[in-house]
Design an enzyme around this catalytic site. Structure first.
Site, PDB file in Angstrom:
ATOM      1  N   LYS A   1      33.200  56.895  44.053  1.00  0.00           N
ATOM      2  CA  LYS A   1      32.439  55.655  44.153  1.00  0.00           C
ATOM      3  C   LYS A   1      31.392  55.816  45.265  1.00  0.00           C
ATOM      4  CE  LYS A   1      33.477  50.729  43.870  1.00  0.00           C
ATOM      5  NZ  LYS A   1      34.559  49.751  43.656  1.00  0.00           N
TER       6      LYS A   1
ATOM      7  N   GLU B   1      44.926  38.029  37.267  1.00  0.00           N
ATOM      8  CA  GLU B   1      44.956  36.605  37.664  1.00  0.00           C
ATOM      9  C   GLU B   1      46.134  35.875  37.006  1.00  0.00           C
ATOM     10  OE1 GLU B   1      42.220  38.245  36.783  1.00  0.00           O
ATOM     11  OE2 GLU B   1      40.901  38.067  38.534  1.00  0.00           O
TER      12      GLU B   1
ATOM     13  N   ARG C   1      40.914  32.915  33.742  1.00  0.00           N
ATOM     14  CA  ARG C   1      41.841  33.824  33.052  1.00  0.00           C
ATOM     15  C   ARG C   1      43.255  33.251  33.027  1.00  0.00           C
ATOM     16  NH1 ARG C   1      40.380  39.432  32.804  1.00  0.00           N
ATOM     17  NH2 ARG C   1      38.589  39.412  31.380  1.00  0.00           N
TER      18      ARG C   1
END
Ligand SMILES: Cc1ncc(C[n+]2csc(CCOP(=O)(O)OP(=O)(O)O)c2C)c(N)n1
Ligand SMILES: CC(=O)[C@@H](O)[C@H](O)COP(=O)(O)O
Ligand SMILES: [Mg+2]
Length: 625
Positions: free
Chosen positions: A282, A368, A396
């Protein structure tokens, strides 16, 4: 020579050599760094996928082959290569290129994304449709190791593996979510990544495979059996193969040679679900981002040379920081307080809580639904969990809030950050539905603070209410008012009269971030002899019925204002209340209209939605005429 500027469609990549592709990779990286430094955006995720994106477009034929990105915050190279180079400087700006793949923006964007863990499900849907149409293109989901911790990703894997359909899942594994990735899956992936014996065995087998130019089916199958046998012997499980995928990896995600070689082989031989495990870094190629990928996951404007943010000089704390401090102070007084995040420790401010109370902090990954029910379980055993979610991501877990929390009257507090218009992330991230979706649920208390001091009060008060509570607050800086250390507990369901003029013709009933706008408007209107009463509702549910009805009876009409959708929102609640009490006066509701609001700065979007003090003034003056 700028090769990138000569590329007008990804098909042209097929004519470039790997050396030329390396040059293009460098040019893409430079463009992404320069653009994000000016506009802000998801720098580290995008730098990590440059070679992966080039190899995909080199080998496959998008848009006929479908690329389905997951979250889509890593797709800037994809956008640059698919006809959006010239407009790339408008990234995340109003009326500019969006920060996520968007079907309305380009035919190369197969699926609209922004919320995690959807790519495999969408890709499988496309594969099924392809097969029903007897077509033969490829469908490729590109999902990160973080997004793979989301339940929907496993629902997709489970269904895809059983389906036996030709589907390619590329696992972009950079060992990171926004911060450190969490969970057993992440540990499993690290086992594959680091196991030298497995890597040695795999290299040997790949060398064997690679030396046989035209591998016949039986030889390839035998060699694969050997490879799989070795892998399963070394790396327990082969979780992906257990789910019906042919697993290939882990590849070096920055080696164009390796990527192109494997993609070509898969393209030529695919006969079912394939998962290609690609290892990336990353922030690859820009040292400040490589050294701090979390900070550069999503970043505002920064100086390219130093990597230092070009920060706003505001000393006003963010609502997030105020929430975090309040929860830490509350936890000091109450040992049952716990804090739960779904892979957003920094964004929700809970990382600071974790630093002080590590044993009472839980990061459950991008999950979630699990976070909410997990909180419910804790609450059954006497804990007082605070679940901090971005309003948009809390969507969600709507059934879990209903079924696992409110139906059981469990005292879980939902702290909905980024509630309202978030700005450059656009419609996938605006948190504009939570007022409507939370107030529909029985047993739920719904609150919105007018400023940072009231946010602190609501955090402390929610524990006293001992029931399901939702507190919503916007992205960015608070109002700059003093914060009282000694917290006054707010009486449940009681609003606040900020201005009660005897000769008022209109009552402005505002909630949350709109209260400040209402007061500014009222003061300016009084200079024009238009007298308003102003109420800070504080509670969307239960409403302060007595206060609202008393004020409403005294005026000619009512204006409500909320930073949320009008349909079923706070203004609807006021309408219902007045109607139920036979107060048939005009109610002008100001809020988010029935449409998805595109990207822009938060201030641009508040103006666009007519949610500024000037808009309140104009609305009232128009009515008074
Ligand atoms: C449902 C949902 N929850 C939370 C987020 C916030 N979010 C955006 S990117 C991200 C981490 C994704 O990790 P990964 O898939 O590994 O991609 P990387 O950033 O490492 O490239 C998270 C948690 C989201 N977009 N969607
Ligand atoms: C891609 C994603 O969903 C997150 O990175 C999100 O963009 C973060 O938003 P904030 O910048 O408001 O924390
Ligand atoms: Mg990752």
């Amino acid at each position: 020579m700028n090769i990138l500027e000569q590329i007008h469609s990804p098909a042209e990549l097929k004519y470039l050599s790997e050396t030329q592709l390396e040059i293009v990779a460098t040019q893409i990286r430079e463009l992404i760094v320069k653009t994000v430094a000016q506009n802000g955006g998801h720098l580290a995720p995008c730098l990590g996928t440059v070679e992966l994106t080039l190899a995909l477009h080199k080998v496959f034929s998008c848009p006929r082959d479908k690329f389905v990105w997951d979250v889509g915050h890593q797709a800037y190279a994809h956008k640059i290569l698919t006809g959006r180079l010239e407009k790339f400087s408008t990234l995340r700006q109003k009326d500019g290129i969006t920060g996520f793949p968007n079907r309305f923006e380009s035919e190369y964007d197969a699926f609209g994304v922004g919320h995690a863990s959807t790519s495999i499900s969408a890709a499988l849907g496309m594969a099924v449709a392809r097969d029903l149409d007897n077509e033969d293109y490829n469908v490729i989901a590109i999902i990160g190791d973080g997004a793979l911790t989301g339940g929907e990703a496993f629902e997709g894997l489970n269904n895809a593996g059983m389906s036996k359909r030709k589907l390619i899942v590329i696992l972009n594994d950079n060992e990171m979510s926004i911060s450190q990735n969490v969970g057993a899956l992440s540990e499993y992936l690290s086992l594959i990544r680091i196991d030298e014996k497995y890597k040695r065995a795999k290299k040997d087998i790949q060398r064997i495979l690679g030396n046989i130019p035209k591998i016949g089916g039986s030889v390839l199958k035998t060699a694969n059996y050997v490879k799989d046998g070795v892998k399963n012997a070394i790396v327990p499980g082969g979780i992906f193969e257990a789910l019906g995928f042919n697993y290939i990896g882990a590849l070096n995600g920055h080696s164009l040679t390796d990527l192109i070689n494997v993609f070509e082989k898969v393209k030529a031989n695919i006969d079912g679900p394939v998962l290609i495990h690609v290892q990336t870094k990353k922030g690859h190629g820009y040292l400040p981002a490589e050294n701090n990928p979390s900070k550069f996951h999503g970043i505002g404007k920064f100086d390219v040379l130093t990597g230092l943010p070009i920060a706003s000089n505001s000393i006003v704390p963010t609502y997030t920081a105020v929430f975090s401090r309040a929860l830490i102070d509350l936890a000091a007084k109450n040992k049952n307080i716990t804090a739960i995040t779904a892979a957003m420790p920094s964004g929700t401010g809970l990382q600071k809580f974790a630093d002080v109370y590590p044993k009472r902090f839980f990061d459950v990954g991008i999950a979630e639904e699990h976070a909410v029910t997990f909180a419910g379980g804790q609450a059954c055993i006497g804990k007082r969990p605070f679940v901090a979610l971005y309003s948009t991501f809390a969507q969600r877990a709507y059934d879990q809030v209903i079924h696992d929390i409110c139906l059981q009257k469990l005292p879980v507090v939902f702290c909905l950050d980024r509630a309202g218009l978030v700005g450059e992330d656009g419609p996938t991230h605006h948190g504009v539905f939570d007022i409507a979706y939370m107030r529909q649920i029985p047993n739920m208390v719904v609150m919105a603070p007018k400023d940072e001091n009231e946010l602190r009060q609501m955090v402390f008060s929610a524990v006293e209410y001992n029931c399901p509570c939702s507190i919503r607050y916007p992205r960015g800086n608070a109002c700059g008012v003093p914060i009282e250390e000694d917290v006054e507990i707010l009486p449940l369901g009681k609003g606040e009269i900020l201005q009660d003029k005897e000769n008022a013709t209109v009552a402005i009933i505002a909630v949350g971030s709109m209260v400040k706008e209402a007061m500014v408007a009222s003061e300016k209107l009084s200079l024009e002899n238009i007298n308003c009463s102003v109420i800070n509702a504080r509670f969307i549910k239960p409403l302060d019925e007595e206060l609202i009805l008393n004020i409403a009876k005294k005026v000619k009409y009512v204006v409500t204002i909320e930073e949320g959708i009008l349909a079923g929102g706070f203004g609807s609640a006021i309408l219902e209340l007045l109607n139920q009490n036979k107060i048939y006066k005009p109610v002008i509701r100001m809020g988010i209209p029935d449409e998805f609001i595109e990207q822009g700065t938060r201030n641009e979007l508040l103006k666009e939605c007519k949610l500024t003090s000037e808009d309140i003034i104009q609305t009232i003056k128009d009515f008074e005429e």
